[in-house]
Design an enzyme around this catalytic site. Structure first.
Site, short mmCIF file in Angstrom:
data_model
loop_
_atom_site.label_atom_id
_atom_site.label_comp_id
_atom_site.label_asym_id
_atom_site.label_seq_id
_atom_site.Cartn_x
_atom_site.Cartn_y
_atom_site.Cartn_z
N ASP A 115 28.25 37.22 42.09
CA ASP A 115 27.11 37.23 41.37
C ASP A 115 26.33 35.93 41.20
OD1 ASP A 115 25.17 38.48 39.32
OD2 ASP A 115 26.35 37.00 38.17
N GLU B 128 28.01 42.30 45.63
CA GLU B 128 28.15 40.81 45.26
C GLU B 128 29.65 40.37 45.73
OE1 GLU B 128 25.59 40.97 41.29
OE2 GLU B 128 27.68 41.76 41.13
#
Length: 226
Positions: free
Chosen positions: A41, A113
């Site tokens: 992320d 991610e």
């Protein structure tokens, strides 16, 4: 999937990135992808921010922030995940697989991610930057520096009254892997619009767009009476 992200021959982080917590819960000796998701992320946000900084030289901070939020949203990540059939590579627990969670928006976005983090750890920042650019490309074609409906509605209403609109989730339909959400947007207690979407964020944007379409432009001239 290994060839797609450039991790041929490196299986440790790749397998971890593709391991949903439900699979790990059934196989206690295997880590799931949540730690990689956390790192990915951050890497994705940095790389997409850098990409926008270079591609949008005239955009200010607020515009860049809104565009980045759209490009790293779960919906945007799923565009890439579904295009490349990421669900087929995921390792899911029996219950999660039976429930169809492999195609759930949040599950796919988390895996994307995690893949970014795996590439970053195995190949470094340049390789992660290249992957992030490819991931962002499908969504990048569909956005512009213009305000998204939620931001535009908030700016207009706050300029008029100093009060921001509020959003309320009023209905959720469908199985876990194919949810549909209905959201209402109100301003000072008045219903302005409603919208549906495959995520709460998408439903909020649809509600904001409907509200904008029904608002009278503050620049429009008043109608003259008889």
């Amino acid at each position: 999937m290994a060839a797609l992200v450039g991790l041929e021959g490196d299986t440790t982080h790749l397998e971890e990135a593709l391991t949903h917590p439900s699979f790990s819960n059934e196989r206690r000796d295997l880590p799931d992808n949540q730690r990689l998701e956390f790192l990915g992320d951050a890497v994705l946000g940095f790389c997409v921010g850098e990409l926008l900084f270079k591609q949008q030289p005239n955009a200010n901070e607020g515009v860049l922030t809104r565009m980045r939020a759209q490009l790293v949203s779960a919906e945007a990540l799923c565009l890439w995940a579904r295009e490349h059939e990421l669900a087929k590579a995921l390792r899911l627990g029996r219950g999660a697989e039976a429930a169809g969670l492999g195609d759930a928006t949040n599950v796919l976005a988390d895996a994307v991610e995690a893949l970014v983090a795996a590439v970053f750890l195995e190949r470094g920042l340049d390789a992660a930057r290249a992957l992030c650019s490819r991931i962002a490309e499908p969504a990048l074609r569909g956005i512009s520096p213009e305000l998204d409906p939620k931001s535009e509605l908030q700016e207009r209403l706050q300029a008029q009254s100093g009060v921001a609109p509020s959003y309320e989730l009023v209905e959720t339909d469908g199985p876990a892997h194919d949810r549909s959400f209905r959201v209402e947007v109100r301003h000072q207690g008045v219903l302005l619009g409603e919208g549906r979407g495959k995520s709460k964020r998408a439903a909020e944007r649809a509600a904001a767009a409907q509200a904008l379409s029904q608002l009278v432009s503050p620049d429009a001239p008043d109608e003259e009476g008889p």
